[in-house]
Design a protein around this motif. Structure first.
Motif, PDB file in Angstrom:
ATOM      1  N   ASP A 293       0.047 -22.103  -9.473  1.00 39.55           N
ATOM      2  CA  ASP A 293      -0.405 -22.267  -8.089  1.00 39.55           C
ATOM      3  C   ASP A 293       0.552 -23.102  -7.251  1.00 39.55           C
ATOM      4  N   ALA A 294       1.575 -23.676  -7.892  1.00 41.48           N
ATOM      5  CA  ALA A 294       2.561 -24.453  -7.120  1.00 41.48           C
ATOM      6  C   ALA A 294       3.494 -23.539  -6.320  1.00 41.48           C
ATOM      7  N   ALA A 295       3.537 -22.266  -6.668  1.00 46.86           N
ATOM      8  CA  ALA A 295       4.398 -21.343  -5.908  1.00 46.86           C
ATOM      9  C   ALA A 295       3.770 -21.087  -4.541  1.00 46.86           C
ATOM     10  N   ARG A 296       4.557 -21.360  -3.495  1.00 41.35           N
ATOM     11  CA  ARG A 296       4.017 -21.205  -2.133  1.00 41.35           C
ATOM     12  C   ARG A 296       3.756 -19.725  -1.847  1.00 41.35           C
ATOM     13  N   PRO A 297       2.732 -19.449  -1.020  1.00 43.03           N
ATOM     14  CA  PRO A 297       2.434 -18.053  -0.677  1.00 43.03           C
ATOM     15  C   PRO A 297       3.673 -17.347  -0.135  1.00 43.03           C
ATOM     16  N   GLY A 298       3.938 -16.172  -0.657  1.00 45.15           N
ATOM     17  CA  GLY A 298       5.080 -15.374  -0.200  1.00 45.15           C
ATOM     18  C   GLY A 298       6.330 -15.565  -1.033  1.00 45.15           C
ATOM     19  N   THR A 299       6.352 -16.559  -1.930  1.00 43.66           N
ATOM     20  CA  THR A 299       7.585 -16.802  -2.684  1.00 43.66           C
ATOM     21  C   THR A 299       7.648 -15.991  -3.982  1.00 43.66           C
ATOM     22  N   VAL A 300       6.550 -15.365  -4.365  1.00 39.33           N
ATOM     23  CA  VAL A 300       6.566 -14.500  -5.550  1.00 39.33           C
ATOM     24  C   VAL A 300       5.886 -13.171  -5.187  1.00 39.33           C
ATOM     25  N   GLY A 301       6.100 -12.162  -6.012  1.00 38.15           N
ATOM     26  CA  GLY A 301       5.461 -10.861  -5.751  1.00 38.15           C
ATOM     27  C   GLY A 301       6.503  -9.766  -5.621  1.00 38.15           C
ATOM     28  N   GLY A 302       6.146  -8.669  -4.955  1.00 37.59           N
ATOM     29  CA  GLY A 302       7.073  -7.551  -4.791  1.00 37.59           C
ATOM     30  C   GLY A 302       6.299  -6.250  -4.591  1.00 37.59           C
ATOM     31  N   THR A 303       6.939  -5.270  -4.007  1.00 32.66           N
ATOM     32  CA  THR A 303       6.250  -4.036  -3.616  1.00 32.66           C
ATOM     33  C   THR A 303       5.543  -3.362  -4.799  1.00 32.66           C
ATOM     34  N   PHE A 304       6.279  -3.179  -5.883  1.00 28.73           N
ATOM     35  CA  PHE A 304       5.731  -2.398  -6.995  1.00 28.73           C
ATOM     36  C   PHE A 304       5.106  -3.233  -8.109  1.00 28.73           C
ATOM     37  N   GLY A 305       5.292  -4.556  -8.067  1.00 28.07           N
ATOM     38  CA  GLY A 305       4.851  -5.403  -9.193  1.00 28.07           C
ATOM     39  C   GLY A 305       3.374  -5.210  -9.502  1.00 28.07           C
ATOM     40  N   GLY A 306       3.057  -4.852 -10.750  1.00 27.07           N
ATOM     41  CA  GLY A 306       1.663  -4.629 -11.139  1.00 27.07           C
ATOM     42  C   GLY A 306       1.100  -3.360 -10.533  1.00 27.07           C
TER      43      GLY A 306
END
Ligand code: PLP
Length: 439
Positions: A293-306
């Protein structure tokens, strides 16, 4: 021209030379541990798509899950609309692989992406820049993945690499045990880390230490249990996050869901891909909830991830691993491989070491019994010979002198025996004739 040759010629003409090609095998279809090539020949698979097919090729339950999911929802992007398979897979992973009291999970597409994100999360959780990694490590082919990876041949000409990455020698007992007992060896290697904090990078600048508990591409080298436990203590002492890369070791390969379960430690963050899904690209970072939860919103993820289809495949695949008790099967497969490799070793002094854990077993070929003299040319010949005789196998190690096994855990005893016999005959042909004059 055979169909195999035609396909290989078309590949050579249209794909860049940088794309690795470990063998001249082709593939048109596969079931269990058997691949059929473009000419209709059968290959026993000791590679499993480089550790991806632990649950076997084309399991019906995985195919059904993919088809059912594809009929309902192919994609929304988890940033845009929440779908159940993403959440269900995260819940399943957190319950299988808890990281402390509360665990959270992020899904991505590849092992390299999981590593990138684990590092981003550790940096945000600590507000520190530095990462410590190891010689002979492999963490993927993105720019940070390459920076963290060791083998120069995999990264030559690709720099400049990412800053704030520091490398320690991996505690490789076979190559650098120097006659020490295990305990003294572990002490020496942990002292190196303490010294690194004095002469290379301050401990309170280090966000994370990333290590494969058993190196994969590096040659199936297990870190000593005492070393990993020492690392856990040092990380706790200095507030450093311990990232365990389970991309190649995970999902049953070593006889457990995670190889770290053998060592009695739990990481702060861990990275997963390969055998999570039975062949559909998906990866995960699993971690302690407060760190994730320390990762700020928008700093992780990606279009196809999961992606929903990949999540459905992964859920079905994990169920197969559980229902068919493939963790236990890995242990039995490993015992068989180990004992056959030991027999090969008795006949071939060029086999300097036989090692591994569960069904992740390897033998290392060296000249004159000297760990510093890798016999890569023999391994190249053995691998080619095996493929020509119906066994798909690939090398590992920074020098390419290690023969590794990553067969599907659904392999039958008969297929395993046949594959080991092909390998044994090939080792005899190439390695026995190569015995040094004086032993
Ligand atoms: N980490 C480890 C331990 C690996 O073995 C690999 C791939 O072999 C990776 C990361 C990179 O995974 P991917 O090829 O899915 O990016």
């Amino acid at each position: 021209m055979s169909r195999n040759d035609d396909l290989l010629a078309r590949r050579a003409a249209i794909t860049p030379k940088g794309l690795p090609q470990s063998t001249l095998a082709t593939a048109t279809r596969a079931r269990g541990a058997i691949i059929i090539d473009a000419d209709g020949n059968e290959l026993i698979d000791f590679v499993g798509g480089i550790g991806v097919m632990n649950a076997g090729h084309c399991q019906q339950a995985v195919i059904d899950a993919i088809q059912n999911q594809a009929r309902n929802l192919l994609h929304t992007c988890i940033h845009v609309a929440t779908y159940e398979p993403y959440v269900a897979l995260c819940e399943r992973l957190a319950s299988l692989l808890p990281h402390g009291d509360a665990t959270k999970v992020l899904l991505l597409n590849s092992g390299a992406e999981a590593v990138e994100n684990a590092v981003k999360i550790a940096r945000q959780a600590t507000n520190r820049p530095a990462i410590i990694c190891y010689t002979d490590a492999f963490h993927g082919r993105t720019l940070l993945g390459m920076t963290l990876s060791s083998k120069v041949g995999y990264k030559v000409g690709c720099g400049p690499f990412a800053p704030e990455v520091y490398r320690l020698p991996f505690p490789n007992y076979f190559r650098s045990g120097d006659g020490l007992g295990q305990t003294e060896f572990v002490e020496r290697e942990l002292t190196r880390l303490h010294q690194t904090f004095v002469h290379t990078v301050a401990a309170d600048s280090v966000a994370a230490i990333i290590i494969e508990p058993i190196q994969g591409e590096g040659g199936f080298v297990p870190a000593p249990a005492g070393y990993l436990r020492g690392l856990r203590e040092i990380c706790d002492q200095y507030g450093i996050k311990l990232i365990l890369d389970e991309v190649q070791t995970g999902f049953g390969r070593t006889g457990k869901w995670a190889s770290y379960e053998h060592f009695g430690i739990t990481p702060d963050l861990s990275t997963w891909a390969k055998s999570m899904s039975g062949g559909i690209p998906i990866a995960a970072v699993i971690g302690r909830a407060d760190i994730m939860d320390a990762a700020r919103p928008g700093t992780v993820g990606g279009t196809f991830g999961g992606n929903p289809v990949a999540c459905a495949a992964a859920l079905a695949n994990i169920q197969i691993l559980e229902d068919q008790n493939l963790n236990d099967r890995a242990l039995r497969i490993g015992e068989q491989i180990f004992s056959r490799f030991r027999q090969f070793q008795e006949r071939c002094p060029v086999i300097g070491d036989v090692r591994g854990m569960g069904a992740m077993v390897a033998m290392e070929l060296v000249e004159d019994g000297d760990p510093r003299k890798p016999a890569a040319h023999l391994v190249t010949r053995i691998v080619q010979d095996c493929v020509a005789n119906g066994l798909l196998i690939i090398p590992a190690g920074p020098y390419g002198n290690v023969i590794r096994t990553l067969c599907p855990l659904t392999i039958t005893d008969e297929e395993l025996d046949r594959g080991l016999s092909i390998l044994g005959e090939s080792v005899e042909r190439h390695a026995i004739s190569h015995q040094p004059a004086t032993v």
